[in-house]
Design an enzyme around this catalytic site. Structure first.
Site, PDB file in Angstrom:
ATOM      1  N   HIS A   1     105.558  75.618  23.460  1.00  0.00           N
ATOM      2  CA  HIS A   1     106.493  75.890  24.749  1.00  0.00           C
ATOM      3  C   HIS A   1     107.852  74.928  24.249  1.00  0.00           C
ATOM      4  O   HIS A   1     108.947  75.724  24.744  1.00  0.00           O
ATOM      5  CB  HIS A   1     105.768  75.460  25.914  1.00  0.00           C
ATOM      6  CG  HIS A   1     106.565  75.592  27.093  1.00  0.00           C
ATOM      7  ND1 HIS A   1     107.380  76.959  27.482  1.00  0.00           N
ATOM      8  CD2 HIS A   1     107.042  74.870  28.016  1.00  0.00           C
ATOM      9  CE1 HIS A   1     107.864  76.816  28.514  1.00  0.00           C
ATOM     10  NE2 HIS A   1     107.725  75.612  29.017  1.00  0.00           N
ATOM     11  N   ARG A  59     102.682  74.713  28.577  1.00  0.00           N
ATOM     12  CA  ARG A  59     103.620  74.753  29.440  1.00  0.00           C
ATOM     13  C   ARG A  59     103.497  73.593  30.778  1.00  0.00           C
ATOM     14  O   ARG A  59     104.690  73.621  31.357  1.00  0.00           O
ATOM     15  CB  ARG A  59     103.572  76.246  30.234  1.00  0.00           C
ATOM     16  CG  ARG A  59     104.167  77.383  29.284  1.00  0.00           C
ATOM     17  CD  ARG A  59     103.727  78.912  30.031  1.00  0.00           C
ATOM     18  NE  ARG A  59     102.347  79.023  29.682  1.00  0.00           N
ATOM     19  CZ  ARG A  59     102.023  80.315  30.346  1.00  0.00           C
ATOM     20  NH1 ARG A  59     102.784  81.116  31.090  1.00  0.00           N
ATOM     21  NH2 ARG A  59     100.560  80.419  30.505  1.00  0.00           N
ATOM     22  N   ASP A 104     111.225  87.394  24.285  1.00  0.00           N
ATOM     23  CA  ASP A 104     110.817  86.054  24.815  1.00  0.00           C
ATOM     24  C   ASP A 104     109.935  85.197  24.206  1.00  0.00           C
ATOM     25  O   ASP A 104     109.113  85.821  23.186  1.00  0.00           O
ATOM     26  CB  ASP A 104     110.109  86.301  26.386  1.00  0.00           C
ATOM     27  CG  ASP A 104     110.171  85.251  27.372  1.00  0.00           C
ATOM     28  OD1 ASP A 104     110.839  84.000  27.013  1.00  0.00           O
ATOM     29  OD2 ASP A 104     109.713  85.369  28.426  1.00  0.00           O
ATOM     30  N   GLY A 124     105.303  89.104  34.349  1.00  0.00           N
ATOM     31  CA  GLY A 124     106.258  89.185  35.421  1.00  0.00           C
ATOM     32  C   GLY A 124     107.505  89.042  34.988  1.00  0.00           C
ATOM     33  O   GLY A 124     108.483  89.704  35.598  1.00  0.00           O
ATOM     34  N   THR A 125     107.735  88.140  33.973  1.00  0.00           N
ATOM     35  CA  THR A 125     109.188  87.998  33.505  1.00  0.00           C
ATOM     36  C   THR A 125     109.451  89.286  32.895  1.00  0.00           C
ATOM     37  O   THR A 125     110.786  89.602  33.287  1.00  0.00           O
ATOM     38  CB  THR A 125     109.214  86.640  32.425  1.00  0.00           C
ATOM     39  OG1 THR A 125     108.604  85.796  33.030  1.00  0.00           O
ATOM     40  CG2 THR A 125     110.573  86.410  32.161  1.00  0.00           C
ATOM     41  N   LYS A 168     116.680  83.310  35.481  1.00  0.00           N
ATOM     42  CA  LYS A 168     115.280  83.524  36.576  1.00  0.00           C
ATOM     43  C   LYS A 168     114.942  82.551  37.158  1.00  0.00           C
ATOM     44  O   LYS A 168     115.155  81.437  36.651  1.00  0.00           O
ATOM     45  CB  LYS A 168     113.907  83.894  35.244  1.00  0.00           C
ATOM     46  CG  LYS A 168     112.776  83.751  35.976  1.00  0.00           C
ATOM     47  CD  LYS A 168     111.973  84.000  34.581  1.00  0.00           C
ATOM     48  CE  LYS A 168     111.115  82.790  33.964  1.00  0.00           C
ATOM     49  NZ  LYS A 168     110.052  83.108  33.062  1.00  0.00           N
ATOM     50  N   ASP A 202      73.203  78.471  26.305  1.00  0.00           N
ATOM     51  CA  ASP A 202      73.849  77.734  27.625  1.00  0.00           C
ATOM     52  C   ASP A 202      75.504  77.924  27.521  1.00  0.00           C
ATOM     53  O   ASP A 202      76.094  77.528  28.487  1.00  0.00           O
ATOM     54  CB  ASP A 202      73.384  76.383  27.777  1.00  0.00           C
ATOM     55  CG  ASP A 202      73.896  75.614  26.592  1.00  0.00           C
ATOM     56  OD1 ASP A 202      74.327  76.220  25.566  1.00  0.00           O
ATOM     57  OD2 ASP A 202      73.791  74.457  26.604  1.00  0.00           O
ATOM     58  N   GLY A 203      75.953  78.882  26.590  1.00  0.00           N
ATOM     59  CA  GLY A 203      77.448  78.821  26.496  1.00  0.00           C
ATOM     60  C   GLY A 203      78.109  77.817  25.279  1.00  0.00           C
ATOM     61  O   GLY A 203      79.383  77.966  25.156  1.00  0.00           O
ATOM     62  N   GLU A 204      77.389  76.830  25.139  1.00  0.00           N
ATOM     63  CA  GLU A 204      78.108  75.982  23.840  1.00  0.00           C
ATOM     64  C   GLU A 204      78.358  76.589  22.617  1.00  0.00           C
ATOM     65  O   GLU A 204      77.635  77.575  22.348  1.00  0.00           O
ATOM     66  CB  GLU A 204      77.364  74.593  23.810  1.00  0.00           C
ATOM     67  CG  GLU A 204      77.266  73.827  25.091  1.00  0.00           C
ATOM     68  CD  GLU A 204      76.386  72.484  25.068  1.00  0.00           C
ATOM     69  OE1 GLU A 204      76.030  72.133  23.889  1.00  0.00           O
ATOM     70  OE2 GLU A 204      76.188  71.828  25.991  1.00  0.00           O
TER      71      GLU A 204
END
Ligand code: R5P
Length: 294
Positions: free
Chosen positions: A127, A93, A215, A222-223, A188, A34-36
Site C-alpha cells: 500500500h 492499508r 488503481d 466502491g472506488t 475521492k 480443527d482448521g489448523e
C-alpha cells in the site's frame, strides 16, 4: 536458489523460477479437522537459498500464519538464506493509527516476518513503500502496474487513463506519459466512520473517450464504481478497469459490472478467475534478480 510456493502463489512462483533459472517446488499442505494448517517441505534445501512465495489475499490470517510456518520449516531444513516474496501483503492499508486505540497492522505483520527468520522481503506494490521499513532485513517494493495498465490499454484501445483518487495520480500520470495517452483524476473522500465514498473533485469532459481506470487494488469495488459512474456521466463511450491486486470482496465483481465497466484487468498476484489476468512474472523476476544477489 530454490523458489517454493507456500499455499497461495498462483503460478507466479513457477513463472519466476523459470525466468531466474531456479528450482521450483511447492509445500505439501493440508488443513486439520480443527482448521489448523499443516505444511511440509519435501524438497532438500540444506545449504541453499530459498525464496518463499505466498500471497495474502484471501483468508489473510491463514496465509500469513502459513508463511510463518514455511519460514520455520526452511530453518528446520537448514536452508541458507530465507527470502520472501509476498505478491499481496495483507493488513497494509492500516499503516498508521487513524483512530485512537488502533494498531499499526502493517508493522505487526512485517515485524513478525523478520523475527521469524526471513532475511530479505520483496512485496509487490505494498500500500505504501515506506511501511516496508517495519521489516528488519532488506526489503524491496516491486511495481507491476505498468505491465498491467499498458497491456489492458492495448486490449481495450483506451485513449484516457483515470486515477480514481489522488493517491493513484502520480502512478497514472507516469504511465499515461510513457504510453502517450491522456489522463485525468478524481479526488475521492472516504468517511473514516462508515467507509462511504464521495467525490471532492470530478473528471473533466470525457465525451467519446475510451477510459481505463487504473488503481493499486480493487477491494469492495466502491472506488471503481464511483469512478466509472463519474466517467460515464462525463460522456465516456467505454470504461474498463485495471489494478495490480484484485481482491473483489463481497460481490464487488457484480457491482463493478453493474456500474457499466467492460473488463476488469488484474495480475496473478491474487486469486481471481472471473477477471482478465495478466502474468507479471517477467517484471517480478527482473526486479528480484538484482535484489536477491545483492
Ligand atoms: C485506496 O487508497 C486504494 O488505493 C484503493 O483505491 C482502495 O483500496 C480500493 O478499495 P475499494 O475497492 O474498497 O474502494
Amino acid at each position: 536458489m530454490i523458489v517454493a510456493g507456500v499455499t497461495a502463489d498462483y503460478g507466479l512462483g513457477l513463472g519466476i523460477a523459470k525466468l531466474l533459472g531456479a528450482r521450483y517446488c511447492r509445500f505439501y499442505s493440508k488443513i486439520f479437522s480443527d482448521g489448523e494448517s499443516y505444511l511440509r517441505l519435501d524438497e532438500k534445501v540444506k545449504g541453499e537459498d530459498i525464496l518463499l512465495v505466498q500471497s495474502m489475499d484471501m483468508l489473510q490470517d491463514k496465509r500469513f500464519t502459513e508463511m510463518l510456518l514455511a519460514v520455520d520449516a526452511a530453518i528446520e531444513a537448514h536452508a541458507n538464506e530465507i527470502y520472501g516474496l509476498v505478491p499481496y501483503l495483507a493488513y497494509a492499508r492500516q499503516d498508521r493509527v487513524f483512530l485512537e486505540g488502533e494498531p499499526v497492522s502493517s508493522r505487526a505483520i512485517l515485524n513478525a516476518l523478520s523475527s521469524a527468520g526471513m532475511s530479505k522481503l520483496a512485496v509487490i506494490e505494498p500500500h505504501k513503500k515506506e511501511e516496508l521499513s517495519y521489516f528488519k532485513g532488506k526489503s524491496l517494493a516491486i511495481e507491476v502496474i505498468y505491465s498491467i495498465a499498458s497491456e489492458a490499454a492495448k486490449k481495450t484501445s483506451a485513449d484516457t487513463l483515470v486515477a480514481p483518487d489522488s493517491g493513484a495520480m502520480p502512478r497514472v500520470s507516469a504511465i499515461a506519459e510513457k504510453l502517450g495517452m491522456d489522463w485525468d483524476y478524481i479526488e475521492k473522500k472516504r468517511s473514516r466512520e462508515d467507509g462511504s465514498l464521495s467525490i471532492a473533485r470530478g473528471l473533466s469532459d470525457m465525451a467519446n473517450s475510451k477510459v481505463l481506470i487504473v488503481d493499486d487494488m480493487i477491494s469492495t469495488g466502491g472506488t471503481i464504481v464511483m469512478a466509472a459512474k463519474e466517467a460515464l456521466s462525463k460522456g465516456a463511450s467505454r470504461v474498463d478497469a485495471a489494478a495490480s491486486h484484485l481482491i473483489l470482496a463481497n460481490g464487488a465483481y457484480g457491482r463493478i459490472k453493474d456500474a457499466g465497466v467492460g473488463n476488469i484487468y488484474g495480475s496473478n498476484c491474487t486469486s481471481n478467475n472471473s477477471c482478465e489476468i495478466i502474468d507479471v512474472s517477467g517484471a517480478v523476476a527482473e526486479a528480484l534478480s538484482g535484489f536477491l544477489v545483492d
